[in-house]
Enzyme design. Sequence first.
Site, PDB file in Angstrom:
ATOM      1  N   LYS A 151      -8.386  -2.037  -7.685  1.00  0.00           N
ATOM      2  CA  LYS A 151      -8.659  -0.600  -7.820  1.00  0.00           C
ATOM      3  C   LYS A 151      -7.363   0.180  -7.955  1.00  0.00           C
ATOM      4  O   LYS A 151      -7.278   1.157  -8.674  1.00  0.00           O
ATOM      5  CB  LYS A 151      -9.416  -0.085  -6.580  1.00  0.00           C
ATOM      6  CG  LYS A 151     -10.845  -0.524  -6.526  1.00  0.00           C
ATOM      7  CD  LYS A 151     -11.531  -0.036  -5.269  1.00  0.00           C
ATOM      8  CE  LYS A 151     -11.212  -0.852  -4.051  1.00  0.00           C
ATOM      9  NZ  LYS A 151     -12.044  -2.004  -3.771  1.00  0.00           N
ATOM     10  N   LYS A 172       0.826  -1.210   0.000  1.00  0.00           N
ATOM     11  CA  LYS A 172       0.000   0.000   0.000  1.00  0.00           C
ATOM     12  C   LYS A 172       0.857   1.256   0.000  1.00  0.00           C
ATOM     13  O   LYS A 172       0.513   2.250  -0.637  1.00  0.00           O
ATOM     14  CB  LYS A 172      -0.978  -0.028   1.171  1.00  0.00           C
ATOM     15  CG  LYS A 172      -2.110  -1.000   0.886  1.00  0.00           C
ATOM     16  CD  LYS A 172      -3.128  -1.089   1.969  1.00  0.00           C
ATOM     17  CE  LYS A 172      -4.234  -2.057   1.547  1.00  0.00           C
ATOM     18  NZ  LYS A 172      -5.133  -2.377   2.635  1.00  0.00           N
ATOM     19  N   LYS A 205      -3.230  -8.782 -11.270  1.00  0.00           N
ATOM     20  CA  LYS A 205      -4.390  -8.952 -10.407  1.00  0.00           C
ATOM     21  C   LYS A 205      -5.342  -7.765 -10.584  1.00  0.00           C
ATOM     22  O   LYS A 205      -4.882  -6.618 -10.594  1.00  0.00           O
ATOM     23  CB  LYS A 205      -3.909  -8.997  -8.942  1.00  0.00           C
ATOM     24  CG  LYS A 205      -5.039  -9.179  -7.946  1.00  0.00           C
ATOM     25  CD  LYS A 205      -4.654  -8.739  -6.533  1.00  0.00           C
ATOM     26  CE  LYS A 205      -5.731  -7.860  -5.985  1.00  0.00           C
ATOM     27  NZ  LYS A 205      -5.769  -7.567  -4.598  1.00  0.00           N
TER      28      LYS A 205
END
Length: 321
Positions: free
Chosen positions: A193, A110, A190
């Site tokens: 978003k 992240k 994958k």
Amino acid sequence: MRILSGIQPSGRPHIGNYLGMMEPSIRLQDEGDAFYFIADYHSLTSTHDPAVLRENVRGLAIDFLACGLDPEKATFWRQSDVPEVTELAWILSCVTPMGMLERCVSYKDKIAQGISPSHGLFAYPVLQAADILIFDSNVVPIGKDQKQHIELTRDVAGKFNDRYGEDLLVIPEPQIREDTATVPGLDGQKMSKSYDNTIDIFEETEKKLRKKIMKIVTDSTPVEDSKDPDDSYIVELFQLFASPDEVAEMKDSFRTGGQGYGHYKQQLFEAIRDHFAPMRERREEFERDSAYVDGVLEDGAKRAGEKAREVVDRVRSAVGM
Ligand code: ADP
Ligand code: TRP
């Protein structure tokens, strides 16, 4: 058997979310005591606009109900309506070794995507462990990327039980469907978003859906040549929505040659459009009846809250409060 899963309200859900988490959860609601929630505390790590958060929660609730979550069978609530979970998260934090969190790949991923490295983001898996353990959950249906978080949950529960008493917390099992463990996106990575490669469950219009599907990455094999069906994201996605016969037919046609990729993309577009058509209709009904949706979440929070308090009381007493 208690089945539990959660999903962050961090934008419109895509077919990776649907196949990895929503559809398996919906299927499992007939097999036990199902508990599903919208993880808005978790979303605070990345969504900082209150109006956006509120709208995402509302949209996701409608989408999940439209996809078939049945509030008669499953308890469905917004995470922050059962704030006891944050208390359990703190208590669990105190048995979680730093090294365990440092090993979590999602934190590093992240940050690499540009999310600011807050303490909340680092401690995210502990809150997720609390989500699961506060309901004595047995089974957690999720996509493959969440596997490490369930392993951490099991380890944390084990540490807690070692310190305070055997069998205080139930050790959960992940449930990951093989065929949909990692749904590929438009570029073959994958679907996520954060990679901007998604096909949303409910694209605004058919035209937009078709346009996205036409963007799926392919090689430059000429129309007339034979193509390898086992090396195509079109086929990989098609088999998630079509019958075995339809898939066999597409694969044969790939091998025979004579059709361009656009032809197969059109077939994929139709399969996805048709799969979600009844859900799209239901979605419009829920969109018009926000009182119903609010009522479902309120009722769910009441039911979830009762169970959560039972486990928190057990934990508080075990640690000496
Ligand atoms: P995103 O990567 O788009 O931000 P999330 O991390 O919010 O998705 O994932 C929500 C749920 O959907 C999780 O259970 C996750 O495992 C599942 N999921 C997300 N993307 C995929 C995918 N491409 N294939 C299978 N499951 C997925
Ligand atoms: N971390 C999960 C995701 O990003 C969402 C989540 C939060 C969750 N708490 C959970 C999933 C508990 C399963 C169980 O998708």
